[in-house]
Design an enzyme around this catalytic site. Structure first.
Site, short mmCIF file in Angstrom:
data_model
loop_
_atom_site.label_atom_id
_atom_site.label_comp_id
_atom_site.label_asym_id
_atom_site.label_seq_id
_atom_site.Cartn_x
_atom_site.Cartn_y
_atom_site.Cartn_z
N ASP A 68 -14.04 25.44 13.57
CA ASP A 68 -13.43 24.98 14.83
C ASP A 68 -14.06 23.67 15.32
O ASP A 68 -13.45 22.95 16.08
CB ASP A 68 -13.47 26.07 15.92
CG ASP A 68 -14.82 26.69 16.16
OD1 ASP A 68 -15.56 26.89 15.18
OD2 ASP A 68 -15.14 27.01 17.33
N HIS A 245 -15.51 25.48 25.50
CA HIS A 245 -15.49 26.42 24.37
C HIS A 245 -15.25 27.82 24.91
O HIS A 245 -16.04 28.74 24.71
CB HIS A 245 -16.82 26.34 23.60
CG HIS A 245 -16.76 26.96 22.23
ND1 HIS A 245 -16.70 28.31 22.02
CD2 HIS A 245 -16.75 26.40 21.00
CE1 HIS A 245 -16.67 28.56 20.72
NE2 HIS A 245 -16.68 27.41 20.08
ZN LIG Z 1 -17.15 27.28 18.05
ZN LIG Z 2 -19.72 28.30 16.08
#
Ligand SMILES: [Zn+2]
Ligand SMILES: [Zn+2]
Length: 303
Positions: A68, A245
């Protein structure tokens, strides 16, 4: 004009696909440096969305090798070339990042050669990549009125995983990267004007589909719970906490805010894609909304 220090959240999401929270990426102006922290899914679109492009990035900093955070690496490199980049790329990341960059470039080598021959652009410098593998904490950049340091955080089994500290003038900005609650990060963040921290909202990722209870517990265990994230800012004596996040990306904002605020008296902001916090101007901008942050840290307030 050397003391610019600001962050624009390009992507506030995580591996889960979201049309409102793209993959992790942040644009940081530190002194006269323009830096990209992580290059998650959609980062190049978001760079253009905030009026810049990959061509303007002086260095790419990778917090850790998780998809990610770097799945759009090649997209960043190739689009920078399309955006008329005429200087080398500079990448800082954990050990393994050099192999990752080399392999990524190799996968696309024949397609790239064809494109280069056909497009006949004046510069190939955008494909010249200077990679710095970081295996320790400390200062990595000290130039153009800005300083960048690496901090070890706790995201095991992914090791090492980094946070970054940005300083310009008397301002300090800390980006956590992915981590569970981490004393080392709290130490590094002492007196920061802004802590930008990842967060996991408990109970908002149900066990369903191919998810298992054990797997979800593992995911929770290497992130920082919404009930703990305020402690990081409080113990660091930070001026402001900005959450990013966000796992899961559709987590309830008000619940997240109230859980983070329970542990921290200063301003807490639930981050959104393309939100900018400027520590010199003491402003937060998102869309048509602009508001001021206190210019004095809560702990230093008098009267
Ligand atoms: Zn992450
Ligand atoms: Zn991570």
């Amino acid at each position: 004009m050397g003391e610019k220090l600001s962050i624009t959240l390009l992507g506030t999401g995580c591996p889960s696909v979201s049309t409102t929270r793209y993959g992790p990426a942040n644009l940081v102006h530190c002194g006269e440096m323009t830096l990209l922290v992580d290059v998650g899914s959609g980062a190049t679109q978001r760079l253009v969305g905030c009026g810049t492009s990959g061509a303007a990035i002086d260095a790419l900093l990778i917090t850790h090798i998780h998809t990610d955070h770097l799945v759009d690496l090649y997209q960043f490199i190739i689009t920078s070339w399309h955006q008329n980049r005429d200087r080398k790329q500079v990448i800082y990341g954990p050990p393994g990042i050099r192999d990752f960059v080399d392999a990524t470039m190799a996968v696309w080598a024949s397609e790239r050669e064809l494109r280069i021959r056909w497009e006949k652009r004046a510069s190939l410098a955008a494909f010249d990549i200077e990679v710095h593998e970081l295996d320790n904490e400390g200062l990595i950049l000290d130039q153009a009125g800005g300083r960048v340091s690496v901090v070890m955080v706790e995201h095991q089994p992914v090791e090492p995983a980094f946070g970054f500290v940005f300083e310009a003038g008397d301002k300090k900005l800390v980006v956590s990267g992915d981590t569970r609650y981490c004393d080392n990060l709290v130490r590094a963040a002492q007196g920061a004007d802004l802590v930008v921290h990842e967060v996991f909202v408990h109970g908002q990722m149900p066990v369903k589909g191919t998810r298992t209870k054990e797997g979800l517990a593992n995911v929770a265990a290497y992130h920082t719970a919404s009930t703990d994230v305020g402690k990081v800012a409080a113990r660091a004596g930070a001026g402001c906490l900005l959450l990013t996040h966000i796992v899961p990306p559709d987590a309830d904002r008000l619940r997240l805010l109230s859980e983070a605020r329970a542990e921290f008296d200063g301003p807490v902001i639930v981050g959104e894609d393309l939100m900018t916090v400027d520590l010199v101007e003491c402003t937060v901008c998102h869309g048509n909304v602009t508001f001021a942050l206190p210019s004095v840290k809560p702990g230093k307030r008098t009267g």
